[in-house]
Design a protein around this motif. Structure first.
Motif, PDB file in Angstrom:
ATOM      1  N   ALA A  24       0.939  -1.496  -0.336  1.00  0.00           N
ATOM      2  CA  ALA A  24       0.197   0.563   0.477  1.00  0.00           C
ATOM      3  C   ALA A  24       0.565   1.027  -0.148  1.00  0.00           C
ATOM      4  O   ALA A  24       0.530   2.161   0.773  1.00  0.00           O
ATOM      5  CB  ALA A  24      -1.327  -0.279   1.195  1.00  0.00           C
ATOM      6  N   LEU A  25       2.165   0.923  -0.616  1.00  0.00           N
ATOM      7  CA  LEU A  25       2.452   2.410  -1.294  1.00  0.00           C
ATOM      8  C   LEU A  25       3.269   2.994  -2.304  1.00  0.00           C
ATOM      9  O   LEU A  25       2.295   2.451  -3.530  1.00  0.00           O
ATOM     10  CB  LEU A  25       4.021   2.524  -0.595  1.00  0.00           C
ATOM     11  N   SER A  26       2.666   4.128  -2.051  1.00  0.00           N
ATOM     12  CA  SER A  26       3.267   4.913  -3.951  1.00  0.00           C
ATOM     13  C   SER A  26       4.136   4.917  -4.463  1.00  0.00           C
ATOM     14  O   SER A  26       4.532   3.792  -4.096  1.00  0.00           O
ATOM     15  CB  SER A  26       2.876   6.901  -3.433  1.00  0.00           C
ATOM     16  N   THR A  27       3.997   5.184  -5.769  1.00  0.00           N
ATOM     17  CA  THR A  27       5.135   4.854  -6.729  1.00  0.00           C
ATOM     18  C   THR A  27       6.496   5.246  -6.336  1.00  0.00           C
ATOM     19  O   THR A  27       7.596   4.822  -6.118  1.00  0.00           O
ATOM     20  CB  THR A  27       4.302   5.149  -7.680  1.00  0.00           C
ATOM     21  N   GLY A  28       6.605   6.247  -5.599  1.00  0.00           N
ATOM     22  CA  GLY A  28       7.291   7.142  -5.448  1.00  0.00           C
ATOM     23  C   GLY A  28       8.415   6.688  -4.098  1.00  0.00           C
ATOM     24  O   GLY A  28       9.361   5.759  -4.415  1.00  0.00           O
ATOM     25  N   ALA A  29       6.803   5.935  -3.276  1.00  0.00           N
ATOM     26  CA  ALA A  29       7.622   5.018  -1.739  1.00  0.00           C
ATOM     27  C   ALA A  29       8.231   3.938  -2.437  1.00  0.00           C
ATOM     28  O   ALA A  29       9.058   3.426  -1.935  1.00  0.00           O
ATOM     29  CB  ALA A  29       6.766   4.989  -1.023  1.00  0.00           C
ATOM     30  N   THR A  30       7.367   3.453  -3.096  1.00  0.00           N
ATOM     31  CA  THR A  30       8.410   1.772  -3.297  1.00  0.00           C
ATOM     32  C   THR A  30       9.975   1.618  -4.759  1.00  0.00           C
ATOM     33  O   THR A  30      10.181   1.521  -3.914  1.00  0.00           O
ATOM     34  CB  THR A  30       7.385   1.589  -4.276  1.00  0.00           C
ATOM     35  N   THR A  31       9.791   2.940  -5.073  1.00  0.00           N
ATOM     36  CA  THR A  31      11.205   3.235  -5.705  1.00  0.00           C
ATOM     37  C   THR A  31      12.107   3.220  -4.113  1.00  0.00           C
ATOM     38  O   THR A  31      13.107   2.627  -4.793  1.00  0.00           O
ATOM     39  CB  THR A  31      11.161   3.862  -6.801  1.00  0.00           C
ATOM     40  N   SER A  32      12.200   3.799  -3.526  1.00  0.00           N
ATOM     41  CA  SER A  32      12.479   4.356  -2.756  1.00  0.00           C
ATOM     42  C   SER A  32      13.164   3.298  -2.345  1.00  0.00           C
ATOM     43  O   SER A  32      14.168   2.969  -1.387  1.00  0.00           O
ATOM     44  CB  SER A  32      12.142   5.608  -1.715  1.00  0.00           C
ATOM     45  N   LEU A  33      12.070   2.662  -1.628  1.00  0.00           N
ATOM     46  CA  LEU A  33      12.351   0.898  -0.897  1.00  0.00           C
ATOM     47  C   LEU A  33      13.181   0.045  -1.689  1.00  0.00           C
ATOM     48  O   LEU A  33      13.770  -0.915  -0.836  1.00  0.00           O
ATOM     49  CB  LEU A  33      10.962   0.722  -0.149  1.00  0.00           C
ATOM     50  N   ILE A  34      12.475  -0.372  -2.814  1.00  0.00           N
ATOM     51  CA  ILE A  34      13.513  -1.081  -3.776  1.00  0.00           C
ATOM     52  C   ILE A  34      15.309  -0.148  -3.653  1.00  0.00           C
ATOM     53  O   ILE A  34      15.781  -1.309  -3.281  1.00  0.00           O
ATOM     54  CB  ILE A  34      12.804  -1.598  -5.230  1.00  0.00           C
ATOM     55  N   ASP A  35      14.764   0.849  -3.865  1.00  0.00           N
ATOM     56  CA  ASP A  35      16.705   1.687  -4.140  1.00  0.00           C
ATOM     57  C   ASP A  35      17.394   1.492  -2.872  1.00  0.00           C
ATOM     58  O   ASP A  35      18.645   0.741  -2.506  1.00  0.00           O
ATOM     59  CB  ASP A  35      16.193   2.806  -4.600  1.00  0.00           C
TER      60      ASP A  35
END
Length: 210
Positions: free
Chosen positions: A114-125
């Motif tokens: 349940a994360l935004s696209t930006g938050a998901t990208t930061s998490l993956i990075d």
């Protein structure tokens, strides 16, 4: 959870308490005619908001135990994650990818968490910098990638899962695990179903059924 409301008063009793005393008999000829009819005594609707009989005490105890379980779960997740330089969301993604056969897309990961696209990208990075996950090609969509755990990420999942596994072995007999698994699954689905229904009822412009 709140205590059960007091038993509703019988409507007839409520009317009796509000009504005026009955006057003494008066000859009909002595009573002047009145063009206005007396208004009926107002009464409030009687609502039964109590739990089913015999169910409330057990249900209250169960909900209290479940909330305590959630507290222990959250604290353990935070503690085990922090010990490895992660946060709870990082660890949830690690477990999600461990269970994702063939990997998962960033979109699937974001929807699960349940994360935004930006938050998901930061998490993956962040997890990629830790060396716990890696991006790979997606054979089904060249515009996307698939996320996989690295050996380091798999080790993190195994180490943290061992804490929960030890607790389960301590308190749940092997013969009871299949039933508990089914009940956890059914409870989760029912909780989601009732939550969605409640959200619809409380949405502005949607009248609740009575």
């Amino acid at each position: 959870m709140s205590d059960s409301p007091a038993a509703p008063r019988d409507p007839a009793t409520a009317v009796d308490l509000l009504a005026a005393p009955t006057p003494a008999a008066v000859p009909a000829s002595a009573v002047p005619a009145s063009p206005v009819s007396p208004s009926p005594v107002p009464t409030s609707p009687v609502l039964d908001l109590s739990e089913p009989a015999g169910d409330e005490e057990d249900l209250t105890a169960l909900m209290a135990a479940f909330r305590l379980f959630q507290t222990h779960h959250a604290r353990t997740l935070a503690r085990e994650s922090a010990a490895r330089g992660l946060n709870g969301t990082d660890t949830r993604l690690v477990f999600f990818l461990e269970a994702a056969v063939g990997g998962a897309t960033p979109k699937q990961a974001g929807e699960y968490l349940a994360l935004s696209t930006g938050a998901t990208t930061s998490l993956i990075d962040r997890l990629e910098r830790h060396g716990h996950i890696e991006r790979g090609p997606n054979p089904a969509d060249r515009r996307s990638v698939l996320l996989h755990l690295t050996p380091s990420g798999a080790a993190v999942a195994q180490q943290i899962r061992a804490v929960w596994s030890a607790a389960v072995r301590e308190v749940v007999a092997p013969a009871d695990r299949a039933l508990l698994t089914e009940q956890f699954t059914d409870f989760g689905e029912a909780l989601d179903r009732h939550s969605r229904a409640a959200s619809v009822r409380t949405r502005p412009g949607v009248a609740s059924a009575t």
